[in-house]
Design an enzyme around this catalytic site. Sequence first.
Site, PDB file in Angstrom:
ATOM      1  N   MET A 148      17.310  -3.614   7.749  1.00  0.00           N
ATOM      2  CA  MET A 148      17.738  -4.351   6.567  1.00  0.00           C
ATOM      3  C   MET A 148      18.210  -3.430   5.455  1.00  0.00           C
ATOM      4  O   MET A 148      19.139  -3.750   4.722  1.00  0.00           O
ATOM      5  CB  MET A 148      16.604  -5.263   6.081  1.00  0.00           C
ATOM      6  CG  MET A 148      16.371  -6.467   6.964  1.00  0.00           C
ATOM      7  SD  MET A 148      15.268  -7.699   6.235  1.00  0.00           S
ATOM      8  CE  MET A 148      13.694  -6.850   6.317  1.00  0.00           C
ATOM      9  N   ASP A 173      10.116   9.882  -0.071  1.00  0.00           N
ATOM     10  CA  ASP A 173       8.920   9.293   0.520  1.00  0.00           C
ATOM     11  C   ASP A 173       8.362   8.394  -0.578  1.00  0.00           C
ATOM     12  O   ASP A 173       7.922   8.878  -1.626  1.00  0.00           O
ATOM     13  CB  ASP A 173       7.928  10.394   0.890  1.00  0.00           C
ATOM     14  CG  ASP A 173       6.596   9.860   1.394  1.00  0.00           C
ATOM     15  OD1 ASP A 173       6.303   8.668   1.196  1.00  0.00           O
ATOM     16  OD2 ASP A 173       5.825  10.650   1.955  1.00  0.00           O
ATOM     17  N   TYR A 187      -0.997  -4.989   7.109  1.00  0.00           N
ATOM     18  CA  TYR A 187       0.330  -5.466   6.712  1.00  0.00           C
ATOM     19  C   TYR A 187       0.234  -6.734   5.871  1.00  0.00           C
ATOM     20  O   TYR A 187       0.865  -6.857   4.812  1.00  0.00           O
ATOM     21  CB  TYR A 187       1.182  -5.720   7.956  1.00  0.00           C
ATOM     22  CG  TYR A 187       2.630  -6.011   7.662  1.00  0.00           C
ATOM     23  CD1 TYR A 187       3.536  -4.975   7.477  1.00  0.00           C
ATOM     24  CD2 TYR A 187       3.098  -7.316   7.590  1.00  0.00           C
ATOM     25  CE1 TYR A 187       4.869  -5.237   7.208  1.00  0.00           C
ATOM     26  CE2 TYR A 187       4.422  -7.592   7.324  1.00  0.00           C
ATOM     27  CZ  TYR A 187       5.313  -6.547   7.133  1.00  0.00           C
ATOM     28  OH  TYR A 187       6.635  -6.817   6.862  1.00  0.00           O
ATOM     29  N   LYS A 203       1.324  -7.205   1.822  1.00  0.00           N
ATOM     30  CA  LYS A 203       2.374  -8.127   1.393  1.00  0.00           C
ATOM     31  C   LYS A 203       1.837  -9.216   0.454  1.00  0.00           C
ATOM     32  O   LYS A 203       2.539  -9.662  -0.456  1.00  0.00           O
ATOM     33  CB  LYS A 203       3.054  -8.740   2.619  1.00  0.00           C
ATOM     34  CG  LYS A 203       3.805  -7.722   3.476  1.00  0.00           C
ATOM     35  CD  LYS A 203       4.921  -7.023   2.719  1.00  0.00           C
ATOM     36  CE  LYS A 203       5.745  -6.125   3.620  1.00  0.00           C
ATOM     37  NZ  LYS A 203       6.883  -5.491   2.928  1.00  0.00           N
ATOM     38  N   THR A 251      15.661  -6.433  13.589  1.00  0.00           N
ATOM     39  CA  THR A 251      15.744  -5.038  13.163  1.00  0.00           C
ATOM     40  C   THR A 251      14.872  -4.205  14.100  1.00  0.00           C
ATOM     41  O   THR A 251      14.039  -4.752  14.838  1.00  0.00           O
ATOM     42  CB  THR A 251      15.223  -4.851  11.729  1.00  0.00           C
ATOM     43  OG1 THR A 251      13.804  -5.071  11.708  1.00  0.00           O
ATOM     44  CG2 THR A 251      15.908  -5.808  10.759  1.00  0.00           C
TER      45      THR A 251
END
Length: 256
Positions: free
Chosen positions: A18, A60, A153, A157, A188
């Site tokens: 993306m 980074d 994860y 988020k 992706t």
Amino acid sequence: MGRFDGRTVFVTGATSGMGASHVRGFHAEGARVVVAARDLAAGSAFASDLGDRAVAVRLDVTDEQEWASAVRLAEDRFGPVSVLVNNAGAQHAPALLEDTSREVWDRVLAVNLTGQFLGIKHVAPSLRRAGGGSIVTIASTMANVGSPYYAPYVASKWALRGLTKTAALELGRDGIRVNSVHPGVVRTPLITSPVEDGQPAIGDLYSPAPFAVPRLGEPAEVTALVLHLASAESAFATGSEFVLDGGLLLGPALAA
């Protein structure tokens, strides 16, 4: 005339998936694009292909000093930043929460949450110098639900939602809007390739058959929404969440 003629756009995680799509989309609309990536060689090759309106910076996103240096380089080359796309993210191999190592937990939150915090922190002053602008944070449908095997994860988020809304409140009077995009399963490398050898790709764990739009998303579709949110077309939107998932969060659609 492009929507972003004469404006500087800073995209993180910019060399694949993306991120690369966003870079191309803004560049096509006239922007001067900062291609920010950990792999400077890949970023430089990408920027070279785009031409004079693109520059690569080593970044980074977990390193505060690299953020400061990257923003200085961007301003030296193109002037103040008008748009930040906080796109860089990290995924991890599926594991039960109790089997998740502290190292994995720390790495995922460092990239997905701390990296976005540092981006807002260091780019906001440049956005003020530009007279205002837009920040788009890339979240996930997993920011809206729980998901077994993906605790780091999911946690990162969910936290990003609160960070985005707080930034919108703090920066609104400076003419800076902050919104989040929540993609579903998009085609992706993060989705189609295994995170670790011997592990299934995330896309292998999700069938789009029950979605109201029964297919995977494409990066260009996410880019179209990001461009809209970064432009004057969405001038009244801030602190908002935009889900782009083909109906994944809605639940199973009627069979055809």
